[in-house]
Design a protein around this motif. Sequence first.
Motif, short mmCIF file in Angstrom:
data_model
loop_
_atom_site.label_atom_id
_atom_site.label_comp_id
_atom_site.label_asym_id
_atom_site.label_seq_id
_atom_site.Cartn_x
_atom_site.Cartn_y
_atom_site.Cartn_z
N UNK A 1 4.52 82.54 26.48
CA UNK A 1 3.18 81.85 25.86
C UNK A 1 3.42 80.82 24.93
N UNK A 2 4.24 80.80 23.92
CA UNK A 2 4.62 79.78 22.96
C UNK A 2 4.96 78.73 23.49
N UNK A 3 6.17 78.88 24.28
CA UNK A 3 6.84 77.64 24.96
C UNK A 3 5.84 76.70 25.69
N UNK A 4 4.73 77.70 26.60
CA UNK A 4 3.77 76.90 27.21
C UNK A 4 2.74 76.21 26.07
N UNK B 1 -6.67 81.02 22.68
CA UNK B 1 -7.71 81.73 23.53
C UNK B 1 -7.44 81.37 25.20
N UNK B 2 -7.02 80.19 25.48
CA UNK B 2 -6.89 79.67 26.72
C UNK B 2 -5.37 80.24 27.15
N UNK B 3 -4.48 80.30 26.33
CA UNK B 3 -3.13 80.91 26.77
C UNK B 3 -3.25 82.26 27.02
N UNK B 4 -3.93 83.05 26.11
CA UNK B 4 -4.29 84.50 26.18
C UNK B 4 -5.04 84.80 27.56
N UNK C 1 -10.76 81.80 28.84
CA UNK C 1 -10.12 82.06 27.53
C UNK C 1 -10.48 83.43 27.06
N UNK C 2 -9.84 83.86 26.12
CA UNK C 2 -10.17 85.12 25.16
C UNK C 2 -10.59 84.90 24.04
N UNK D 1 -4.55 88.78 34.38
CA UNK D 1 -3.93 87.47 33.46
C UNK D 1 -2.76 87.33 33.58
N UNK D 2 -2.21 86.09 33.23
CA UNK D 2 -0.81 85.76 33.56
C UNK D 2 0.07 86.57 32.23
#
Length: 487
Positions: free
Chosen positions: A301-304, A313-316, A335-336, A390-391
């Motif tokens: 997730x952090x790489x993305x 929130x969009x990544x989560x 988003x979350x 969720x991914x």
Amino acid sequence: MPDGSISKRCGCRHPDTGKPYGNDCPKLRRANRAWSSDHGHWTYQVELPPTAGGQRRQLRRSGLPTRQAAADELDHARALLALAPRGDHRRRTEIGDLLQTAVRAKRPLPEVDRIRQRLRGDGALTDMPTVGDYLTGWLTHLSVDDNTVRGYESIVRVHLIPHLGDVPLDKLRTTHIRGMFAAIERRNNDIRTAKASPDPAVRSSVTGVRTTGASTRQRIRACLRKAINDALADELIVGTNPAALVKVPGDRPLPIIWEDERVQHWKATGKVPGPVMVWTDAQVVEFLDYAAQHAPDLYPMWHYMAYRGPRRGEACGLRDSEVRLQRRETTINNQIATHGYTPVQKPPKSRAGNRDVVLDADTVKVLAAYKARRAEWRLAAGAAWPDTGLFFVRPDGRPWHPNAVTQRFRKLIRKAGLPPIRLHDLRHSAATLALDAGVDIKVVSVQLGHSTTTLTRDTYQSVSKELHHEAADAVANKIKNKRRKTA
């Protein structure tokens, strides 16, 4: 228009009957029938429009100190009665009710301009609510998400009601609002002074107390502007919105890059140069290498986020169905967010936030490896694996809480010994790296989900160094060529 009359009255009573003399007291007039100057008080009366039930009535005010005071108030009452158009019985009756209520309550008569303004908007002529009363009711009828309501409630409770709550809504002016912001800044100065005091007792008095920053002041103004716009739309008041006329300094803090000299100063003093700090590309690589080893569950997730710049929130909230690795694409349409501490899934906050994010080859490789590992987690969990859609999920399949992602990030950068940034600043790093790589600003703006390129340019262009270095070299080369020609 009724003319009305002015006379004198007193509180004397007839010695035989005990009834009040009223304006028939013999002491009220001199021998020449002129009014006595040292006995009684002045009063006026004027015919009012009939009540809603058709009953006749008069307006009478007693106890005025001078004839001029009685004449002035009679003129005031007549001016109010003249505001309603002829034949508009409803409005005439309402004005009569206002006058009668004011006199019975021993209050001043309503202002003529104020009633004229309300007549123009066809709103109620009854007493206008205060800003505090209006805002309290306004909050209960908002059709926005819970998080926005919570933010408005905080602003209303902490700032607007304490500073503006007693002002009648239709009397709110820009001077009141400027006065509020001036008081907020004075309080900020008091807090700063107390925090810097050599007296421990003074410093402890502001422990945990924060100043009201520029972005918060902007939100205060925006909240008040919306509330007054809603009052104008409902025709509760008429005119212009005073909050729209007040300028509030609130420039966004610009990102500052953690250059080597700044890192050394931070290590020596512990001081961070600014509120928004951005890692260099070398520092991003160092962090991601460290995260891959010490936080493999969150590393993808952090790489993305570091490479493509989505918000936390969009990544989560990235949906599994919106990740197309074979096409090197993801779509952000969920988003979350946190309402208090409660995580809530919802669409991005703006139309520009719904966007496709194209992936680079390295990110595709990282996400593909993560997807394979996630399949192993699911196989091990069996029927206990939750189907979140969720991914990015925890090793047990549950969604990531955005606050947990932030806490893990803070702990990891401390362990890695890297200069501090916020998790959101990974997004700034992605933007800065893209601009330094020569990516067109329109492409970067769309990638970040900005509504216009203006925001992207104002926020990031100043920290993008490559173009500035090229410009500096171009100027130096031109001067160098001039010197050669004149040598």
